[in-house]
Each structure stands twice: as C-alpha cells, then as structure tokens.
Design a protein around this motif. Structure first.
Motif, PDB file in Angstrom:
ATOM      1  N   ASP A 199      21.276  68.132  79.055  1.00 31.39           N
ATOM      2  CA  ASP A 199      22.288  69.106  78.638  1.00 31.39           C
ATOM      3  C   ASP A 199      22.383  69.180  77.115  1.00 31.39           C
ATOM      4  O   ASP A 199      23.401  68.846  76.515  1.00 31.39           O
ATOM      5  N   TYR A 200      21.301  69.615  76.504  1.00 32.92           N
ATOM      6  CA  TYR A 200      21.283  69.816  75.051  1.00 32.92           C
ATOM      7  C   TYR A 200      20.485  71.077  74.751  1.00 32.92           C
ATOM      8  O   TYR A 200      19.743  71.579  75.606  1.00 32.92           O
ATOM      9  N   THR A 201      20.646  71.604  73.550  1.00 31.98           N
ATOM     10  CA  THR A 201      19.876  72.783  73.152  1.00 31.98           C
ATOM     11  C   THR A 201      18.472  72.333  72.779  1.00 31.98           C
ATOM     12  O   THR A 201      18.283  71.591  71.811  1.00 31.98           O
ATOM     13  N   ALA A 202      17.482  72.778  73.559  1.00 31.67           N
ATOM     14  CA  ALA A 202      16.093  72.363  73.346  1.00 31.67           C
ATOM     15  C   ALA A 202      15.278  73.520  72.799  1.00 31.67           C
ATOM     16  O   ALA A 202      15.452  74.671  73.212  1.00 31.67           O
ATOM     17  N   SER A 203      14.369  73.206  71.865  1.00 32.24           N
ATOM     18  CA  SER A 203      13.479  74.234  71.333  1.00 32.24           C
ATOM     19  C   SER A 203      12.239  73.585  70.734  1.00 32.24           C
ATOM     20  O   SER A 203      12.319  72.501  70.136  1.00 32.24           O
ATOM     21  N   GLU A 204      11.101  74.267  70.896  1.00 35.53           N
ATOM     22  CA  GLU A 204       9.872  73.827  70.237  1.00 35.53           C
ATOM     23  C   GLU A 204       9.871  74.265  68.773  1.00 35.53           C
ATOM     24  O   GLU A 204       9.042  73.808  67.983  1.00 35.53           O
ATOM     25  N   ASP A 205      10.783  75.156  68.419  1.00 31.74           N
ATOM     26  CA  ASP A 205      10.906  75.640  67.038  1.00 31.74           C
ATOM     27  C   ASP A 205      11.953  74.784  66.327  1.00 31.74           C
ATOM     28  O   ASP A 205      13.149  74.899  66.589  1.00 31.74           O
ATOM     29  N   ASP A 206      11.508  73.927  65.421  1.00 32.61           N
ATOM     30  CA  ASP A 206      12.427  73.022  64.742  1.00 32.61           C
ATOM     31  C   ASP A 206      13.464  73.753  63.906  1.00 32.61           C
ATOM     32  O   ASP A 206      14.545  73.222  63.644  1.00 32.61           O
ATOM     33  N   ASN A 207      13.153  74.973  63.495  1.00 30.16           N
ATOM     34  CA  ASN A 207      14.128  75.738  62.713  1.00 30.16           C
ATOM     35  C   ASN A 207      15.354  76.094  63.556  1.00 30.16           C
ATOM     36  O   ASN A 207      16.461  76.206  63.035  1.00 30.16           O
ATOM     37  N   VAL A 208      15.162  76.262  64.861  1.00 30.00           N
ATOM     38  CA  VAL A 208      16.293  76.505  65.764  1.00 30.00           C
ATOM     39  C   VAL A 208      17.210  75.284  65.774  1.00 30.00           C
ATOM     40  O   VAL A 208      18.444  75.404  65.762  1.00 30.00           O
TER      41      VAL A 208
END
Length: 330
Positions: free
Chosen positions: A191-200
C-alpha cells in the motif's frame, strides 16, 4: 514541344530525387545502433556514457537507453532484444535460466556504486535519522494497512500521516531494499505509491510533509534542494560513505550486462570500452559514485577477455565489497 520539354525536366527531377533517396536511405539504415535498457538507477550513468561516446564518435554510432527497471530490462535482454542491460542488482537465477534457455551468454561488468537513499520531506524534522529496525517496521509486509502514522514508528514522533513512495516490483532497487531491510527480496507492504520513474517518487515526497521514499543516490543529489536524506543507523549517504561501505546495508555495486554475441559487434565493443576507460568521469557527470579509478582497468580486462557468467551465481549479496566482487572467480 514545350509540353514534352516540361515532361523531360519533371521526369529528370523525379529521377534525381529518387536517386538521392536511394542513396540516403541505405546510408541512414547502415548507422550502427547499440540498444540498452533496464535499471533507472544505472540509467544516468549509461546515459552520460552514451552522450560522451556520441560526442567522441561524431554520432556515427547511436546508443539508445531505455528504462524498464532491472527486472524488465533482463526480460528484454534474455529475449535477445537488447545488447546491454543496466542492472542495480546482480542477475537472478531465474534470469540466468531464461538467458541460458535462449542461448544468450553475458559478460557482467560493475560500473559504479549506489547508496539506496531514504528521503523525507524537508518539513520533517523528527526522522532525520532512522534505524534499519524502524525502516523494517515501516516497510515489512505486516505493516500494510497498520503502520500509517509517524507516531507508530517511534515513541515521540508526531501524529502525522505516513505516506510512502517507492520503486515498482520490476526494480532492482526494490529487490535490494526489501532484502536488505526486510530480509527477503520482494517482501514488502503493497500500500504505497509505486513507480519505475524515480521523478514520480521525488515529487510525491516533495509534496507531502509526512512523505517517505527511497531510490538511488543520484536522484537525491539531483533533487537535494527539495528533499532531505535520512541517515540510516547514524550514517548519512555520501560519495565517501557509499564507496567505503560505511553506509550499510544500503550500499551496493551496480552493473551493466553485455550480450556476449553483441560484444563481438565493433559498435558495442567500442561503446563498452569507452564506458570503462572513462568510468570515473562518466560517474562524475552523472552525479553518481564511481569505482576507484584502477578498478576500471580490471573490469575492462574482464570484458576484453570475454569472461562470461556472474560472480554471484544468481544471488544477491548484501554488503559485498568491490574487492570481493572483482576477486571472485567464475
């Protein structure tokens, strides 16, 4: 007669254009292309290498660098879709098996260091130093839906909602962090905000007073005016603490994997040679942590000797030193 003359001129012009096209198209198609994909953490290093290489060669060889995470990059690599795979962790056994099944051999080359950096919002004045036990309390699978406020992390922390940001499950950074902190790769609350884009991730923590995230050191350096790096067990991430291994357990080497068949392609060989001969300067340009200068000669010799396989045998090793990495036989 006038009409016929115009026809001749038009046809002559068309023929000339067609001739120029027939020459131009093969020339464009003959440009060598080196295909790279994988880790977002290693991306800035390889991108800097590609930029300096393009400048050195006058653009005669084109290097494309994609970002699909370490795991995503290995999937493409083991299908033979790329020449080089950026990786923020060693290749895993399942990936070794996939490459073997496809008949793909590879050369494993460390190209720099990274320190997984735990970042907080600058307004967060209470969590400037966190222990590995507290990070586990925050990120372990059992914390999902339960540890949602900073007051639950340590007695004395304020009543502020805890908002988490981190890499996606295809990321080598995710694999390494979860193994180093939670004791098992990919064992994490979801339950966390996940992204392959580190800028996100950077933007998420920047906008939330209770935000906490983690990603590669270079992305913190790039955004240090927006974020605060938390010390881990009393040690702050820096070029010195990462290279020495003092910033433990979150310091790690990072790699490129070169398809052994692609390595026989002069364009690929030229690019990798440039990459390793200029490793210190390339990491400096990328704001990442280089290997010690003399180490690149050892790594280049490994490449020139076509030493295939992984020294780690498909397993992550938390806290491995460069000396161990370079000394291990295949």
């Amino acid at each position: 007669m006038l009409v016929n003359s115009l026809k001749v001129k038009v046809l002559g012009t068309v023929a000339a254009v067609a001739a120029s096209i027939s020459i131009a198209i093969p020339a464009a198609m003959s440009q060598s292309v080196v295909k790279v994909d994988g880790s977002s953490t290693v991306f800035p290093i390889t991108e800097a290498a590609a930029e300096s290489f393009t400048k050195e060669t006058g653009g005669k060889i084109r290097v494309t660098v994609g970002v699909s995470g370490t795991g995503g990059g290995f999937r493409k690599f083991c299908r033979g879709e790329t020449d080089i795979s950026n990786a923020s962790r060693p290749i895993l056994q399942k990936e070794i098996d996939e490459c073997k099944k496809a008949g793909i051999n590879y050369i494993e080359l460390p190209v720099g260091y990274d320190g997984l950096t735990v970042v907080i919002n600058p307004q967060n004045t209470w969590a400037r130093n966190l222990t590995t036990a507290e990070l586990r309390r925050i990120w372990e699978p059992a914390a999902q839906g339960k540890i949602t406020n900073w007051s639950q992390v340590r007695a004395g922390f304020p009543n502020v909602p805890l908002r988490l940001f981190g890499p996606g499950t295809a990321s080598g950074t995710f694999d390494y962090f979860t193994e180093a902190i939670n004791g098992k790769a990919k064992a994490s609350r979801g339950d966390y905000t996940a992204s392959e884009d580190d800028n996100v991730l950077v933007n998420g923590v920047t906008r939330d007073r209770g935000g906490l995230g983690y990603f590669g050191f270079s992305y913190f350096v790039e955004n240090r005016t927006k974020l605060t790096a938390a010390s881990v067990n009393g040690v702050a991430p820096s070029e010195q603490t990462i290279r020495s291994g003092k910033y433990t357990p979150l310091s790690r080497p990072v790699f490129i994997y070169v398809n052994a068949k692609s390595a026989q392609n002069p364009a690929v060989r030229q690019f990798v040679t440039h990459y390793l001969r200029n490793g210190v300067a390339i990491n400096r340009r990328a704001k990442t942590v280089s290997l010690p200068g003399p180490a690149y000669a050892t790594v280049l010799n490994r490449f020139n000797s076509n030493q295939t396989g992984s020294v780690l045998g498909g397993k992550e090793k938390i806290g491995i030193t460069l000396q161990e990495l370079l000394a291990r036989p295949r």
